[in-house]
Design an enzyme around this catalytic site. Structure first.
Site, PDB file in Angstrom:
ATOM      1  N   LYS A   1       0.712  -1.161  -0.002  1.00  0.00           N
ATOM      2  CA  LYS A   1      -0.014   0.024   0.041  1.00  0.00           C
ATOM      3  C   LYS A   1       0.852   1.215  -0.090  1.00  0.00           C
ATOM      4  CE  LYS A   1      -2.200  -0.848   3.871  1.00  0.00           C
ATOM      5  NZ  LYS A   1      -1.728  -2.224   4.221  1.00  0.00           N
TER       6      LYS A   1
ATOM      7  N   ARG B   1      -9.655   0.402   9.114  1.00  0.00           N
ATOM      8  CA  ARG B   1      -9.398  -0.950   9.225  1.00  0.00           C
ATOM      9  C   ARG B   1     -10.662  -1.678  10.094  1.00  0.00           C
ATOM     10  NH1 ARG B   1      -3.329   0.180   9.251  1.00  0.00           N
ATOM     11  NH2 ARG B   1      -2.428  -1.492   9.640  1.00  0.00           N
TER      12      ARG B   1
ATOM     13  N   ARG C   1      11.310  -6.264   5.152  1.00  0.00           N
ATOM     14  CA  ARG C   1      11.132  -4.756   5.099  1.00  0.00           C
ATOM     15  C   ARG C   1      11.936  -4.698   6.619  1.00  0.00           C
ATOM     16  NH1 ARG C   1       5.448  -1.945   5.092  1.00  0.00           N
ATOM     17  NH2 ARG C   1       5.225  -2.480   7.150  1.00  0.00           N
TER      18      ARG C   1
ATOM     19  N   ARG D   1      11.193  -0.362  11.711  1.00  0.00           N
ATOM     20  CA  ARG D   1       9.972  -0.539  12.365  1.00  0.00           C
ATOM     21  C   ARG D   1      10.096  -1.684  13.417  1.00  0.00           C
ATOM     22  NH1 ARG D   1       4.589   0.371   8.922  1.00  0.00           N
ATOM     23  NH2 ARG D   1       3.942  -0.955  10.349  1.00  0.00           N
TER      24      ARG D   1
ATOM     25  N   ARG E   1      -0.414  -9.347  13.448  1.00  0.00           N
ATOM     26  CA  ARG E   1      -0.662  -8.135  12.742  1.00  0.00           C
ATOM     27  C   ARG E   1      -1.473  -8.431  11.712  1.00  0.00           C
ATOM     28  NH1 ARG E   1       4.439  -5.395  11.110  1.00  0.00           N
ATOM     29  NH2 ARG E   1       3.259  -3.857   9.893  1.00  0.00           N
TER      30      ARG E   1
HETATM   31  P1  AMP Z   1       0.628   0.387   9.176  1.00  0.00           P
HETATM   32  O1  AMP Z   1       1.718   1.359   9.347  1.00  0.00           O
HETATM   33  O2  AMP Z   1      -0.868   0.978   8.567  1.00  0.00           O
HETATM   34  O3  AMP Z   1       0.998  -1.151   9.076  1.00  0.00           O
HETATM   35  O4  AMP Z   1       0.050   0.358  11.025  1.00  0.00           O
HETATM   36  C1  AMP Z   1       1.158  -0.064  12.139  1.00  0.00           C
HETATM   37  C2  AMP Z   1       0.154  -0.121  13.300  1.00  0.00           C
HETATM   38  O5  AMP Z   1      -0.578   1.248  13.639  1.00  0.00           O
HETATM   39  C3  AMP Z   1      -0.693  -1.134  13.277  1.00  0.00           C
HETATM   40  O6  AMP Z   1      -0.392  -2.553  13.454  1.00  0.00           O
HETATM   41  C4  AMP Z   1      -2.016  -0.600  14.200  1.00  0.00           C
HETATM   42  O7  AMP Z   1      -1.450  -1.109  15.540  1.00  0.00           O
HETATM   43  C5  AMP Z   1      -1.781   0.712  14.092  1.00  0.00           C
HETATM   44  N1  AMP Z   1      -2.940   1.209  13.126  1.00  0.00           N
HETATM   45  C6  AMP Z   1      -2.531   1.939  11.748  1.00  0.00           C
HETATM   46  N2  AMP Z   1      -3.680   2.389  11.359  1.00  0.00           N
HETATM   47  C7  AMP Z   1      -4.787   1.976  12.104  1.00  0.00           C
HETATM   48  C8  AMP Z   1      -6.143   2.003  11.969  1.00  0.00           C
HETATM   49  N3  AMP Z   1      -6.784   2.611  10.886  1.00  0.00           N
HETATM   50  N4  AMP Z   1      -7.003   1.563  12.991  1.00  0.00           N
HETATM   51  C9  AMP Z   1      -6.317   0.843  14.103  1.00  0.00           C
HETATM   52  N5  AMP Z   1      -5.046   0.491  14.180  1.00  0.00           N
HETATM   53  C10 AMP Z   1      -4.214   1.210  13.475  1.00  0.00           C
END
Ligand code: AMP
Length: 203
Positions: free
Chosen positions: A14, A97, A136, A142, A154
């Protein structure tokens, strides 16, 4: 306005595709993961609370991410109604999400007389995701990319809580799935074709 939800599990590509799409369509990129990481970097209270959940591979509460998106949408509206918008729209990456997040997004966009144009889902199988995220993790810095158990959690959160969001957009005839495995430019072109189709359909 083009308002695109780029959907898919962690590691589906994404972020990579968002970078190309924002240039092509002059979009503002709204990634809740990025917004949360900047809160963590700034050491805010919200960041500290979110970090505890992110470090366990769990979703943060709906109201936290909805609040951040609300703020960003407001921040990016033209100052006066008569002013021509300079942006082509928004790309939502990693949001919504959950179904309540999707409902809240529809509600927020309606306040600005706009709506989601389409949701494009990048489909990648779980084992490929785990391979990609571990790779990654070697460079992303991260913490949630560096531990296989956490990555699996996740992906599980995605399968349990996020996948139903696809049905939400399906019911509005706004869901399209694309194979997320393959050449980056080929996937990008497939997304662009779907955007074109959705844009024509919306006219
Ligand atoms: P990402 O960078 O999108 O993979 O998000 C990293 C982490 O941030 C996720 O594993 C969640 O813990 C949190 N997170 C990001 N976006 C959301 C969302 N829309 N709703 C809930 N948690 C989120």
């Amino acid at each position: 306005m083009l308002n695109l939800v780029l959907f898919g599990p962690p590691g589906a590509g994404k972020g990579t595709q968002s970078e190309k799409l924002i240039k092509e369509y002059n979009l503002i990129h709204l990634s809740t993961g990025d917004l949360l990481r900047s809160q963590i970097a700034a050491g805010t209270e919200l960041g500290l609370r979110a970090k505890q959940l992110m470090d366990q591979g769990l979703l943060v509460p709906d109201e936290v991410v909805i609040g951040m998106i609300d703020y960003k949408l407001r921040e990016n509206q033209p100052a006066a109604a008569s002013e021509t918008p300079t942006v082509g729209g928004f790309i939502f990456d990693g949001f919504p999400r959950t179904v309540p997040q999707a409902e809240a997004l529809d509600h927020l966009l309606a306040q600005y007389d706009t709506k989601i144009t389409t949701m494009v889902a990048l489909v990648v199988d779980d084992e490929e995701l785990i391979r990609r995220l571990l790779k990654r993790g070697e460079t992303s810095g991260r913490p949630d990319d560096q531990n296989e158990e956490l990555i699996r959690r996740r992906v599980m959160e995605y399968n349990n809580k996020t996948k139903p969001v696809a049905d939400y957009y399906g019911q509005q005839d706004k869901y399209v799935a694309i194979d997320g495995i393959g050449d980056i430019d080929t996937i990008f072109e497939a997304i662009c074709s779907e955007i074109k189709r959705a844009d024509v359909g919306a006219e």
